[in-house]
Design an enzyme around this catalytic site. Sequence first.
Site, PDB file in Angstrom:
ATOM      1  N   GLY A  46      41.522  46.629  32.305  1.00 22.81           N
ATOM      2  CA  GLY A  46      42.466  45.515  32.209  1.00 22.81           C
ATOM      3  C   GLY A  46      41.717  44.215  32.011  1.00 22.81           C
ATOM      4  O   GLY A  46      40.584  44.063  32.470  1.00 22.81           O
ATOM      5  N   GLN A  51      40.230  35.200  31.639  1.00 21.70           N
ATOM      6  CA  GLN A  51      38.857  35.719  31.752  1.00 21.70           C
ATOM      7  C   GLN A  51      38.033  35.473  30.489  1.00 21.70           C
ATOM      8  O   GLN A  51      36.801  35.531  30.537  1.00 21.70           O
ATOM      9  CB  GLN A  51      38.869  37.223  32.044  1.00 21.70           C
ATOM     10  CG  GLN A  51      39.414  37.571  33.426  1.00 21.70           C
ATOM     11  CD  GLN A  51      39.454  39.062  33.619  1.00 21.70           C
ATOM     12  OE1 GLN A  51      40.431  39.714  33.244  1.00 21.70           O
ATOM     13  NE2 GLN A  51      38.414  39.629  34.179  1.00 21.70           N
ATOM     14  N   CYS A  92      36.271  44.228  38.724  1.00 23.74           N
ATOM     15  CA  CYS A  92      36.732  43.209  37.781  1.00 23.74           C
ATOM     16  C   CYS A  92      35.636  42.954  36.760  1.00 23.74           C
ATOM     17  O   CYS A  92      34.460  42.859  37.115  1.00 23.74           O
ATOM     18  CB  CYS A  92      37.050  41.915  38.533  1.00 23.74           C
ATOM     19  SG  CYS A  92      37.633  40.582  37.475  1.00 23.74           S
ATOM     20  N   LEU A  93      36.016  42.837  35.483  1.00 24.12           N
ATOM     21  CA  LEU A  93      35.027  42.545  34.435  1.00 24.12           C
ATOM     22  C   LEU A  93      34.355  41.190  34.657  1.00 24.12           C
ATOM     23  O   LEU A  93      33.256  40.970  34.172  1.00 24.12           O
ATOM     24  CB  LEU A  93      35.696  42.566  33.054  1.00 24.12           C
ATOM     25  CG  LEU A  93      36.037  43.951  32.494  1.00 24.12           C
ATOM     26  CD1 LEU A  93      36.797  43.818  31.181  1.00 24.12           C
ATOM     27  CD2 LEU A  93      34.784  44.790  32.308  1.00 24.12           C
ATOM     28  N   HIS A 134      46.629  42.558  39.803  1.00 23.77           N
ATOM     29  CA  HIS A 134      45.278  41.983  39.667  1.00 23.77           C
ATOM     30  C   HIS A 134      45.225  41.021  38.462  1.00 23.77           C
ATOM     31  O   HIS A 134      44.685  39.922  38.560  1.00 23.77           O
ATOM     32  CB  HIS A 134      44.285  43.145  39.501  1.00 23.77           C
ATOM     33  CG  HIS A 134      42.866  42.760  39.245  1.00 23.77           C
ATOM     34  ND1 HIS A 134      41.844  43.058  40.118  1.00 23.77           N
ATOM     35  CD2 HIS A 134      42.275  42.114  38.192  1.00 23.77           C
ATOM     36  CE1 HIS A 134      40.706  42.591  39.632  1.00 23.77           C
ATOM     37  NE2 HIS A 134      40.931  42.034  38.456  1.00 23.77           N
ATOM     38  N   GLU A 135      45.820  41.453  37.335  1.00 22.01           N
ATOM     39  CA  GLU A 135      45.757  40.641  36.101  1.00 22.01           C
ATOM     40  C   GLU A 135      46.664  39.419  36.172  1.00 22.01           C
ATOM     41  O   GLU A 135      46.300  38.342  35.670  1.00 22.01           O
ATOM     42  CB  GLU A 135      46.098  41.497  34.879  1.00 22.01           C
ATOM     43  CG  GLU A 135      45.206  42.727  34.658  1.00 22.01           C
ATOM     44  CD  GLU A 135      43.712  42.439  34.645  1.00 22.01           C
ATOM     45  OE1 GLU A 135      43.320  41.291  34.367  1.00 22.01           O
ATOM     46  OE2 GLU A 135      42.933  43.373  34.951  1.00 22.01           O
ATOM     47  N   HIS A 138      44.913  36.716  37.837  1.00 17.72           N
ATOM     48  CA  HIS A 138      44.008  35.964  36.949  1.00 17.72           C
ATOM     49  C   HIS A 138      44.761  34.854  36.213  1.00 17.72           C
ATOM     50  O   HIS A 138      44.213  33.769  36.002  1.00 17.72           O
ATOM     51  CB  HIS A 138      43.379  36.883  35.895  1.00 17.72           C
ATOM     52  CG  HIS A 138      42.173  37.646  36.369  1.00 17.72           C
ATOM     53  ND1 HIS A 138      41.044  37.034  36.852  1.00 17.72           N
ATOM     54  CD2 HIS A 138      41.916  38.978  36.401  1.00 17.72           C
ATOM     55  CE1 HIS A 138      40.137  37.961  37.174  1.00 17.72           C
ATOM     56  NE2 HIS A 138      40.643  39.154  36.905  1.00 17.72           N
TER      57      HIS A 138
END
Length: 171
Positions: A46, A51, A92-93, A134-135, A138
Amino acid sequence: MTILKVLHYPDKRLKSVAKPVLNFDKKLSKLADDMLETMYSEKGIGLAAVQVNVLQRVVVMDLSEEKNKPIIFINPEINRVSKEIREYNEGCLSVPGVYEKVQRPATVNLKYQRLDGKVVEYEADELLSVCIQHEIDHLEGVVFLDRLSRLKQEKIIKRLAKERKKQFIEV
Ligand code: QAP
Ligand code: CO
């Protein structure tokens, strides 16, 4: 298609709040394509536009084993959440190498728009529920580490600083 640069925690730009998408045009589908390509190239499941330093309410995801089921969420919103809470070991990326247990509602009722602007409602559970929560965080400038205790956050920040220092000496 273009691979975008993913911001790394504790970059302040990860605290930015994204604006609603108003124009469902070619530029939007190019952004979603680039985000998917970036996510796949970094082995993510994701990615939120914040990000990659784009302040638009866009999320891409692919939870499939074969990485052939991309989902694009424009202007995702949570209508309702379950009372039941689940814990999941999230990564997380934007925080490579760090995984921590986060508690969130088990299921969420979602509303989002597709690339063509069509509004979709969806009941998300399991990994999709964790990932979309989670997204959406962000898009509000929230990283999963912000949901941990201060003590845990401080430990992780110290560990990351140490690792960066070590990497710097090695090079
Ligand atoms: C968010 O995370 C997520 O540390 C997406 O070295 C994570 O794609 C939602 C990744 C877990 C639900 C559950 C992390 C890749 C990817 C790393 C990701 C890494 C390489 C994380
Ligand atoms: Co993330």
